[in-house]
Design a protein around this motif. Sequence first.
Motif, PDB file in Angstrom:
ATOM      1  N   PHE A   1      -0.238   5.922 -12.850  1.00 45.50           N
ATOM      2  CA  PHE A   1      -0.586   7.151 -12.129  1.00 45.50           C
ATOM      3  C   PHE A   1      -1.208   6.827 -10.775  1.00 45.50           C
ATOM      4  O   PHE A   1      -1.998   5.894 -10.663  1.00 45.50           O
ATOM      5  N   CYS A   2      -0.854   7.616  -9.774  1.00 45.22           N
ATOM      6  CA  CYS A   2      -1.446   7.452  -8.438  1.00 45.22           C
ATOM      7  C   CYS A   2      -1.749   8.814  -7.851  1.00 45.22           C
ATOM      8  O   CYS A   2      -1.065   9.794  -8.146  1.00 45.22           O
ATOM      9  N   VAL A   3      -2.761   8.844  -7.007  1.00 40.14           N
ATOM     10  CA  VAL A   3      -3.085  10.079  -6.299  1.00 40.14           C
ATOM     11  C   VAL A   3      -1.999  10.379  -5.283  1.00 40.14           C
ATOM     12  O   VAL A   3      -1.605  11.511  -5.071  1.00 40.14           O
ATOM     13  N   ARG A   4      -1.519   9.299  -4.604  1.00 36.21           N
ATOM     14  CA  ARG A   4      -0.472   9.445  -3.589  1.00 36.21           C
ATOM     15  C   ARG A   4       0.621   8.434  -3.898  1.00 36.21           C
ATOM     16  O   ARG A   4       0.426   7.533  -4.712  1.00 36.21           O
ATOM     17  N   LYS A   5       1.775   8.606  -3.247  1.00 34.09           N
ATOM     18  CA  LYS A   5       2.831   7.602  -3.415  1.00 34.09           C
ATOM     19  C   LYS A   5       3.044   6.913  -2.070  1.00 34.09           C
ATOM     20  O   LYS A   5       3.531   7.544  -1.134  1.00 34.09           O
ATOM     21  N   CYS A   6       2.680   5.664  -1.958  1.00 31.31           N
ATOM     22  CA  CYS A   6       2.826   4.949  -0.691  1.00 31.31           C
ATOM     23  C   CYS A   6       4.299   4.561  -0.499  1.00 31.31           C
ATOM     24  O   CYS A   6       4.952   4.134  -1.449  1.00 31.31           O
ATOM     25  N   SER A   7       4.751   4.695   0.745  1.00 31.17           N
ATOM     26  CA  SER A   7       6.185   4.537   1.022  1.00 31.17           C
ATOM     27  C   SER A   7       6.717   3.151   0.656  1.00 31.17           C
ATOM     28  O   SER A   7       7.873   2.996   0.289  1.00 31.17           O
ATOM     29  N   TYR A   8       5.881   2.125   0.757  1.00 30.14           N
ATOM     30  CA  TYR A   8       6.364   0.756   0.588  1.00 30.14           C
ATOM     31  C   TYR A   8       6.306   0.277  -0.866  1.00 30.14           C
ATOM     32  O   TYR A   8       6.755  -0.822  -1.171  1.00 30.14           O
ATOM     33  N   CYS A   9       5.771   1.102  -1.773  1.00 31.68           N
ATOM     34  CA  CYS A   9       5.415   0.602  -3.098  1.00 31.68           C
ATOM     35  C   CYS A   9       6.575   0.727  -4.078  1.00 31.68           C
ATOM     36  O   CYS A   9       7.188   1.770  -4.203  1.00 31.68           O
ATOM     37  N   ARG A  10       6.850  -0.389  -4.784  1.00 29.92           N
ATOM     38  CA  ARG A  10       7.968  -0.380  -5.726  1.00 29.92           C
ATOM     39  C   ARG A  10       7.507  -0.273  -7.183  1.00 29.92           C
ATOM     40  O   ARG A  10       8.309  -0.363  -8.089  1.00 29.92           O
TER      41      ARG A  10
ATOM     42  N   TYR B   1       6.177   1.422 -10.651  1.00 32.75           N
ATOM     43  CA  TYR B   1       6.393   2.730 -11.267  1.00 32.75           C
ATOM     44  C   TYR B   1       5.071   3.503 -11.312  1.00 32.75           C
ATOM     45  O   TYR B   1       4.057   3.013 -11.772  1.00 32.75           O
ATOM     46  N   LYS B   2       5.115   4.725 -10.794  1.00 32.94           N
ATOM     47  CA  LYS B   2       3.913   5.581 -10.821  1.00 32.94           C
ATOM     48  C   LYS B   2       4.329   7.032 -10.669  1.00 32.94           C
ATOM     49  O   LYS B   2       5.430   7.351 -10.208  1.00 32.94           O
ATOM     50  N   SER B   3       3.430   7.942 -11.067  1.00 30.44           N
ATOM     51  CA  SER B   3       3.701   9.370 -10.899  1.00 30.44           C
ATOM     52  C   SER B   3       2.370  10.084 -10.664  1.00 30.44           C
ATOM     53  O   SER B   3       1.305   9.514 -10.887  1.00 30.44           O
TER      54      SER B   3
ATOM     55  N   GLY C   1      -3.412  -2.844 -14.374  1.00 28.37           N
ATOM     56  CA  GLY C   1      -2.860  -2.677 -13.031  1.00 28.37           C
ATOM     57  C   GLY C   1      -2.118  -1.360 -12.936  1.00 28.37           C
ATOM     58  O   GLY C   1      -2.097  -0.552 -13.853  1.00 28.37           O
ATOM     59  N   GLY C   2      -1.466  -1.165 -11.799  1.00 25.98           N
ATOM     60  CA  GLY C   2      -0.801   0.128 -11.695  1.00 25.98           C
ATOM     61  C   GLY C   2       0.183   0.190 -10.552  1.00 25.98           C
ATOM     62  O   GLY C   2       0.633  -0.839 -10.060  1.00 25.98           O
ATOM     63  N   GLY C   3       0.327   1.450 -10.134  1.00 25.99           N
ATOM     64  CA  GLY C   3      -0.498   2.584 -10.388  1.00 25.99           C
ATOM     65  C   GLY C   3      -1.944   2.382  -9.904  1.00 25.99           C
ATOM     66  O   GLY C   3      -2.278   1.438  -9.216  1.00 25.99           O
ATOM     67  N   THR C   4      -2.767   3.286 -10.298  1.00 24.86           N
ATOM     68  CA  THR C   4      -4.173   3.256  -9.901  1.00 24.86           C
ATOM     69  C   THR C   4      -5.047   3.523 -11.124  1.00 24.86           C
ATOM     70  O   THR C   4      -5.396   4.681 -11.410  1.00 24.86           O
ATOM     71  N   PRO C   5      -5.425   2.473 -11.870  1.00 22.16           N
ATOM     72  CA  PRO C   5      -6.266   2.697 -13.052  1.00 22.16           C
ATOM     73  C   PRO C   5      -7.545   3.479 -12.726  1.00 22.16           C
ATOM     74  O   PRO C   5      -8.013   4.285 -13.540  1.00 22.16           O
TER      75      PRO C   5
ATOM     76  N   GLY D   1       0.943   4.778   5.206  1.00 22.53           N
ATOM     77  CA  GLY D   1       0.866   6.051   4.477  1.00 22.53           C
ATOM     78  C   GLY D   1      -0.471   6.284   3.816  1.00 22.53           C
ATOM     79  O   GLY D   1      -0.599   7.130   2.917  1.00 22.53           O
ATOM     80  N   ARG D   2      -1.485   5.524   4.216  1.00 19.99           N
ATOM     81  CA  ARG D   2      -2.831   5.718   3.648  1.00 19.99           C
ATOM     82  C   ARG D   2      -3.533   6.799   4.459  1.00 19.99           C
ATOM     83  O   ARG D   2      -3.639   6.688   5.680  1.00 19.99           O
ATOM     84  N   ASP D   3      -4.015   7.822   3.753  1.00 18.60           N
ATOM     85  CA  ASP D   3      -4.523   8.982   4.486  1.00 18.60           C
ATOM     86  C   ASP D   3      -6.052   9.051   4.519  1.00 18.60           C
ATOM     87  O   ASP D   3      -6.631  10.104   4.550  1.00 18.60           O
TER      88      ASP D   3
HETATM   89  S1  SF4 Z   1       0.339   1.688  -6.854  1.00 17.45           S
HETATM   90 FE1  SF4 Z   1      -0.957   1.477  -5.040  1.00 17.45          FE
HETATM   91  S2  SF4 Z   1       0.502   1.054  -3.372  1.00 17.45           S
HETATM   92 FE2  SF4 Z   1       1.696   1.903  -5.095  1.00 17.45          FE
HETATM   93  S3  SF4 Z   1       1.803   4.130  -4.694  1.00 17.45           S
HETATM   94 FE3  SF4 Z   1       0.024   3.760  -6.002  1.00 17.45          FE
HETATM   95  S4  SF4 Z   1      -1.712   3.554  -4.563  1.00 17.45           S
HETATM   96 FE4  SF4 Z   1       0.190   3.299  -3.364  1.00 17.45          FE
END
Ligand code: SF4
Length: 383
Positions: free
Chosen positions: A16-25, A27-29, A70-74, A139-141
């Motif tokens: 899970f992430c608050v935002r989705k960064c453009s460069y990140c591969r 898996y997150k939602s 790891g994540g995502g954003t624990p 893409g960090r705000d």
């Molecule tokens: S895992 Fe990190 S880099 Fe990837 S979308 Fe989430 S916050 Fe951004």
Amino acid sequence: MQEFLPGFGIYVHVPFCVRKCSYCRFYKSNPSVGDIDFYISSIASELGLEIERAERSGKALRKPDTMFWGGGTPSMLSEPSIERLALALKPLWPSGEWTVEVAPQTITPSKLSLLKSLGVDRISMGVQSFNPKTLKSLGRDYPAQAALKSVELVADAGFAKFGIDLIFGADGQSKGEWLDDLRQAVALPVNHISAYCLEYESGTSCCGGGRLSDSAYNKAAREAELFEAAMDFLPANGFPQYEVSNYARNGAECVHNISTWKMGEWLGFGPSAASQFSGVRRKNPASLEDWGKIAAGNSAAYEDVVKLDDSEMFVSALIFGLRMRSGIDFSELCGRFPAARHLEKLNILKDMQSYGLVDISGERIRLTRAGILVADAVAVELI
Ligand code: SF4
């Protein structure tokens, strides 16, 4: 650097992430409350299945040496969710290092103190840059000050190991700006710094391989310049490089990651997590829903299942071991994986030595500085 042995680690992917960064591969939602509940209860089920599987094979699941969330954003999980996730994993609390990845602006003193009270002793924060222009291009705000404030919070909480991740190669980033990021990083109360090359396009960065167009060549040359700047600056300022992208003060290296590079065993939990355990490598599906099928007992949903033999393990041990600055002990790996084709790989490494990419000194084989710059291309040659 201390010599580490391959151990047994647990990787928990919090998708899970608050935002989705453009460069990140990864898996997150952006989760709903229901998603988080489903995730934690499925982690408990997934662990239950592993315990049953181990019992059926006549062995109890052994206590791991390390654990890594790891994540995502624990750190975007609420305190009650963090506690529930940790309790769901209690049979696997590690005897050693326990890392949690955090993002700036998702931590509070009470969240950090909860993590510490659970036994977490290593925090890894994705800072990426202190430069407003670079942050924006990634893409960090949030303002750079917010990252610095979050660093302060973690430092005040007093974890034994604290690392930050930085990214170089963002659009328009100059060498001077990158050096400013590095200067700010070494002045912080951290003992580990990861410096990753941003790869917008696979195969066009200094970290990749492949045939390059003129513009891609210029981009790769610029990235190589920034990579070399980190390799010069960080060790000269108290952070020796111990892996292609990782630098640490003595004793602050990430034990969990070193164990995976040394081909230890690890079990991955959560969507997209990979495992290498009991002679099998496999991956969980990169979707909450499909991974839920595994947690519900459908082992046909695992992906990329490979039965490991000496050849597979030997090649992986060479590729990942060479990423370490200490390199590999060739005869030790031959002894660990006796049925692999050792001579064939040694001849490839000798070829690379003639191009100045590899240094062979007795049984010890390391990448040279030129080899580090093309570590992924070296790996392709060894496969
Ligand atoms: S895992 Fe990190 S880099 Fe990837 S979308 Fe989430 S916050 Fe951004």
